[in-house]
Design a protein around this motif. Sequence first.
Motif, short mmCIF file in Angstrom:
data_model
loop_
_atom_site.label_atom_id
_atom_site.label_comp_id
_atom_site.label_asym_id
_atom_site.label_seq_id
_atom_site.Cartn_x
_atom_site.Cartn_y
_atom_site.Cartn_z
N UNK A 185 -19.61 -0.21 -28.85
CA UNK A 185 -18.26 0.34 -28.84
C UNK A 185 -18.32 1.86 -28.86
N UNK A 186 -17.66 2.47 -27.95
CA UNK A 186 -17.51 3.92 -28.04
C UNK A 186 -16.03 4.23 -28.04
N UNK A 187 -15.72 5.22 -28.77
CA UNK A 187 -14.31 5.56 -28.87
C UNK A 187 -13.93 6.51 -27.74
N UNK A 188 -12.80 6.30 -27.17
CA UNK A 188 -12.31 7.31 -26.24
C UNK A 188 -10.81 7.46 -26.42
N UNK A 189 -10.31 8.57 -25.96
CA UNK A 189 -8.89 8.81 -26.17
C UNK A 189 -8.09 7.77 -25.41
N UNK A 190 -6.99 7.40 -25.96
CA UNK A 190 -6.17 6.40 -25.31
C UNK A 190 -5.60 6.93 -24.00
N UNK A 215 -10.75 22.23 -33.73
CA UNK A 215 -9.79 22.98 -32.96
C UNK A 215 -9.17 22.11 -31.88
N UNK A 216 -7.86 21.96 -31.94
CA UNK A 216 -7.22 21.12 -30.94
C UNK A 216 -7.08 21.87 -29.62
N UNK A 217 -6.94 21.10 -28.55
CA UNK A 217 -6.63 21.70 -27.25
C UNK A 217 -5.12 21.86 -27.14
N UNK A 229 -7.55 15.00 -19.35
CA UNK A 229 -6.13 15.31 -19.30
C UNK A 229 -5.26 14.06 -19.44
N UNK A 230 -5.82 12.90 -19.12
CA UNK A 230 -5.10 11.65 -19.35
C UNK A 230 -4.63 11.53 -20.79
N UNK A 257 -4.76 21.31 -14.72
CA UNK A 257 -5.58 20.93 -15.88
C UNK A 257 -6.58 19.85 -15.48
N UNK A 258 -6.14 18.93 -14.62
CA UNK A 258 -7.05 17.91 -14.10
C UNK A 258 -8.22 18.56 -13.38
#
Length: 595
Positions: free
Chosen positions: A343-348, A280-282, A217-218, A208-209
């Motif tokens: 500020x930008x949002x990113x996935x944790x 749509x989620x992954x 993928x993190x 996936x990486x």
Amino acid sequence: MAKIRVLSEEIASKIAAGEVVQRPESVAKELIENSIDAGARAIDIEVKDAGKSFIRVTDNGAGMTEEDALLAFERHATSKIETYQDLENVATLGFRGEALYSIAAVSQVEVKTKTADEDAAVYLRLEGGRRDDVSRTAHATGTTIIVKNLFYNTPARRNFMKANPTEFRHVYQTISRYAIAFPEIEFTLQSGDETVLRARSDTVRGRLDEIFGERFTDSLVAFEEDYDHLKVSGFLGKPEYTKRTRGEQFLFLNKRYVINKAINHAAFSAYENLIDKGDFPFFAIFIEMPPNEVDVNVHPSKLEVKFRDERSIYGAIRSATRSALVKSDLVPEMAIAPDTGRFVSRATTESSRGGIVPVSFNSKPAQRYIEDERIADAVDPLFSLRFPQSRSSSAETSGAESDSLEDAGGIIYQLHNKYIISQISTGLLVIDQHAAHERVIYERTLKRFNEQGQNTQQLLFPISLNLDPADLTIVEETMPDLNLMGFSLKMFSGSTVVLDGVPVDLKPGRESTILTEIIEDYKRDNDLRLTPREKLCKTYACKAAVKAGDYLTIEEMESLIDQLFEAEVPYVCPHGRPVLVKIPLLELDKKFGRI
Ligand code: ADP
Ligand code: MG
């Protein structure tokens, strides 16, 4: 009437080919499946013009003898099953014995193949299904099949192919699916002069990486559940990510990529209330089960499958994915972009550590914190959420890292009557007060349906409402649920409804408008994933919650936070918007040039 006649072999083969070979992607798919079935450890694919003029698949599998190579292009020629019973237990990707036959019918094919026992490889050339050369050549153990000028002899089909970028995208997607499902096999894809994919890693996660990039993928949530006769595992995209990428959905059944609406829906419904309608989620989900409990022979492309017991599989997938999502840390992080300072949002990136999970606040009154046992186990002792009540109480609990900050206050702060800001050990937590309250009321109201409690506070002055026929119908339909929620309603003559009681947790002052607002929103909300009950709760929660702009006292904020972390899914509001955002200390340190 025309006379009945038997079609010539040539026409019959082209018709049959239509079912198996629709586009270059189908050729790539069938050839790769054959390579995998032949036990290949490495598969190299090369395409030109998105595969329209040239597709080559080379493997280091078992290879074929001359006799087998010749037979392979006959219709229904297969080495994979013999009897009808075998079909019940197919462990290979292929079994129908029609792929090579079909491909050869509509293209020019060259084969080089050698088994380990032979010195020279077999060379075979076919055109439109007709063999025009058999000889010997050099090739390592394994097989190379080249398919040229697809549909050269079926102009109608040729014209149906899309532009190269589209066809290539299909080829690429298909290959990446195999690369994900078979991490033990190396894959490369070359298009023209460019190497587009090099899949070398030997784990699903690594694959996936390689395909999606580590940054993405993190943020994935891994899960694995064992049931009787059934193992479900995989990776789920965090809801927050679906906002920006249209998630891809991978479903693998015994390593075969399949499409099954029910199973897809099961996973999709795990995101209920976590994502916006239309997002749509992954996800990549692997199902392992005995082959005889599923029928893969539904369609020549073998993409569709039928389960013997679809309902229990649906339930298993839904519960496995839902609990994985609910358990994981779904708090998005704010990263401060280095270039703009915005500020930008990113996935944790905290996913591997598990999530913030509430523990009872009452156990340690002086040290109110939320902590995950998994984290407490030592991964990061400082990764905990604290809401100290006062300076002194926080000082005694703060660790070395937090000396300067927690001593500086550790209080809850309301920003612009809209956000609640609180210090956590890894930085700063920002809570959207409206979204948080919405989530709390939503879950509490849903629970009420299962409890037989007294949820109504009587109004001193009953309110009468005049409704139009459409709204009246909605009230009639939802009356039992409205009653359970705490609304006490009486139908009066004609179009009048009298409201003489409202839910106990409704903020005073909103009684007269709340019902009409709920009806209005209920009408407009056409999220099909929700039951009428859930829809009612969602609209009620939205209307009853504190608004942006409402002033909150410290006590109110504390109570809200307490309740929020007792919720099943504290991270998102019922509309799928985030409730919490973290600003890591690390980001601030970076911004201020400390590290
Ligand atoms: P199926 O895969 O359904 O058996 P195909 O038409 O795809 O039918 O292939 C026919 C047969 O040719 C296979 O059963 C297999 O024995 C042989 N074959 C095809 N491709 C390869 C390959 N790359 N390596 C070894 N054998 C192959
Ligand atoms: Mg095959």
